[in-house]
Design a protein around this motif. Structure first.
Motif, PDB file in Angstrom:
ATOM      1  N   ILE A   1       0.865  -1.187   0.000  1.00 48.96           N
ATOM      2  CA  ILE A   1       0.000   0.000   0.000  1.00 48.96           C
ATOM      3  C   ILE A   1       0.894   1.226   0.000  1.00 48.96           C
ATOM      4  O   ILE A   1       1.695   1.410   0.918  1.00 48.96           O
ATOM      5  CB  ILE A   1      -0.925   0.010   1.242  1.00 48.96           C
ATOM      6  N   PRO A   2       0.779   2.100  -1.032  1.00 46.19           N
ATOM      7  CA  PRO A   2       1.611   3.303  -1.058  1.00 46.19           C
ATOM      8  C   PRO A   2       1.260   4.224   0.104  1.00 46.19           C
ATOM      9  O   PRO A   2       0.096   4.564   0.307  1.00 46.19           O
ATOM     10  CB  PRO A   2       1.273   3.960  -2.394  1.00 46.19           C
ATOM     11  N   CYS A   3       2.266   4.599   0.893  1.00 45.09           N
ATOM     12  CA  CYS A   3       2.027   5.408   2.084  1.00 45.09           C
ATOM     13  C   CYS A   3       2.589   6.824   1.975  1.00 45.09           C
ATOM     14  O   CYS A   3       1.986   7.758   2.482  1.00 45.09           O
ATOM     15  CB  CYS A   3       2.635   4.731   3.312  1.00 45.09           C
ATOM     16  N   LEU A   4       3.742   6.958   1.351  1.00 44.77           N
ATOM     17  CA  LEU A   4       4.417   8.250   1.332  1.00 44.77           C
ATOM     18  C   LEU A   4       5.074   8.458  -0.021  1.00 44.77           C
ATOM     19  O   LEU A   4       5.821   7.608  -0.497  1.00 44.77           O
ATOM     20  CB  LEU A   4       5.469   8.291   2.448  1.00 44.77           C
ATOM     21  N   LYS A   5       4.764   9.615  -0.661  1.00 46.10           N
ATOM     22  CA  LYS A   5       5.385   9.966  -1.944  1.00 46.10           C
ATOM     23  C   LYS A   5       6.265  11.187  -1.748  1.00 46.10           C
ATOM     24  O   LYS A   5       5.888  12.113  -1.039  1.00 46.10           O
ATOM     25  CB  LYS A   5       4.328  10.286  -2.998  1.00 46.10           C
ATOM     26  N   TRP A   6       7.429  11.174  -2.377  1.00 46.15           N
ATOM     27  CA  TRP A   6       8.310  12.328  -2.358  1.00 46.15           C
ATOM     28  C   TRP A   6       9.081  12.384  -3.669  1.00 46.15           C
ATOM     29  O   TRP A   6       8.918  11.516  -4.516  1.00 46.15           O
ATOM     30  CB  TRP A   6       9.237  12.303  -1.145  1.00 46.15           C
ATOM     31  N   ASN A   7       9.891  13.413  -3.821  1.00 49.04           N
ATOM     32  CA  ASN A   7      10.697  13.612  -5.028  1.00 49.04           C
ATOM     33  C   ASN A   7       9.816  13.699  -6.275  1.00 49.04           C
ATOM     34  O   ASN A   7      10.125  13.142  -7.310  1.00 49.04           O
ATOM     35  CB  ASN A   7      11.727  12.486  -5.176  1.00 49.04           C
ATOM     36  N   LYS A   8       8.701  14.438  -6.148  1.00 45.41           N
ATOM     37  CA  LYS A   8       7.785  14.595  -7.281  1.00 45.41           C
ATOM     38  C   LYS A   8       8.400  15.549  -8.294  1.00 45.41           C
ATOM     39  O   LYS A   8       8.874  16.621  -7.943  1.00 45.41           O
ATOM     40  CB  LYS A   8       6.441  15.140  -6.816  1.00 45.41           C
ATOM     41  N   ARG A   9       8.388  15.123  -9.552  1.00 41.17           N
ATOM     42  CA  ARG A   9       8.873  15.954 -10.661  1.00 41.17           C
ATOM     43  C   ARG A   9       7.857  15.858 -11.786  1.00 41.17           C
ATOM     44  O   ARG A   9       7.273  14.803 -12.015  1.00 41.17           O
ATOM     45  CB  ARG A   9      10.236  15.479 -11.151  1.00 41.17           C
ATOM     46  N   PHE A  10       7.695  16.958 -12.481  1.00 47.93           N
ATOM     47  CA  PHE A  10       6.720  17.027 -13.558  1.00 47.93           C
ATOM     48  C   PHE A  10       7.441  17.185 -14.888  1.00 47.93           C
ATOM     49  O   PHE A  10       8.405  17.944 -14.998  1.00 47.93           O
ATOM     50  CB  PHE A  10       5.768  18.202 -13.326  1.00 47.93           C
ATOM     51  N   TYR A  11       6.945  16.472 -15.907  1.00 50.13           N
ATOM     52  CA  TYR A  11       7.548  16.486 -17.231  1.00 50.13           C
ATOM     53  C   TYR A  11       6.470  16.635 -18.290  1.00 50.13           C
ATOM     54  O   TYR A  11       5.301  16.317 -18.057  1.00 50.13           O
ATOM     55  CB  TYR A  11       8.318  15.183 -17.500  1.00 50.13           C
ATOM     56  N   VAL A  12       6.903  17.104 -19.451  1.00 45.42           N
ATOM     57  CA  VAL A  12       6.043  17.196 -20.621  1.00 45.42           C
ATOM     58  C   VAL A  12       6.796  16.531 -21.766  1.00 45.42           C
ATOM     59  O   VAL A  12       7.984  16.778 -21.958  1.00 45.42           O
ATOM     60  CB  VAL A  12       5.734  18.667 -20.959  1.00 45.42           C
ATOM     61  N   GLN A  13       6.101  15.677 -22.514  1.00 44.45           N
ATOM     62  CA  GLN A  13       6.706  15.015 -23.661  1.00 44.45           C
ATOM     63  C   GLN A  13       5.893  15.373 -24.896  1.00 44.45           C
ATOM     64  O   GLN A  13       4.659  15.368 -24.866  1.00 44.45           O
ATOM     65  CB  GLN A  13       6.714  13.504 -23.462  1.00 44.45           C
ATOM     66  N   THR A  14       6.590  15.682 -25.994  1.00 45.49           N
ATOM     67  CA  THR A  14       5.894  15.997 -27.231  1.00 45.49           C
ATOM     68  C   THR A  14       5.526  14.708 -27.953  1.00 45.49           C
ATOM     69  O   THR A  14       6.270  13.731 -27.917  1.00 45.49           O
ATOM     70  CB  THR A  14       6.756  16.877 -28.156  1.00 45.49           C
TER      71      THR A  14
END
Length: 124
Positions: free
Chosen positions: A45-58
């Protein structure tokens, strides 16, 4: 008693597309946004998320840009956003390990750095 836990990397495709004229190849395409993250799971069960990065791909030439985190959070919340070039930083192809290669012939996706598609044998 024992605990089952693990730390893994994940990717979430965001519900966002924007039609563009690509600066790299000069064709019409779409920005497709996604988020990468690291997650701690307990008993699967996912409990903790970190190091979020956002990307865009063409969609036209598969160039990947890192997206400004504030704009990425707005997209994640479902806000109506227009991505402009000032929000983007071009990344190297596949240097983050989360980016997928997609076969033009059969559509097979992989994170590995293959030169040929393992499913149909065509060059990536």
């Amino acid at each position: 008693m024992f605990f089952m836990m693990g730390i893994t990397n994940g990717r979430k495709d965001l519900d966002f597309t924007q039609t563009i004229l690509c600066n790299v190849c000069g064709k019409y395409g779409r920005y497709q946004a996604f988020m990468t993250y690291t997650v701690l799971s307990l008993f699967f069960i996912p409990c903790l998320k970190w190091n979020k990065r956002f990307y865009v791909q063409t969609s036209c030439c598969n160039v990947v840009y890192e997206l400004n985190p504030e704009i990425g959070k707005r997209i994640l919340r479902g806000e109506n956003v227009e991505i402009i070039p000032e929000y983007l930083t071009r990344t190297e192809y596949g240097n983050h390990g989360y980016l997928y290669k997609k076969c033009r012939n059969c559509g097979y996706e992989t994170m590995e750095d293959f030169e040929y598609c393992p499913k149909c044998g065509c060059r990536f």
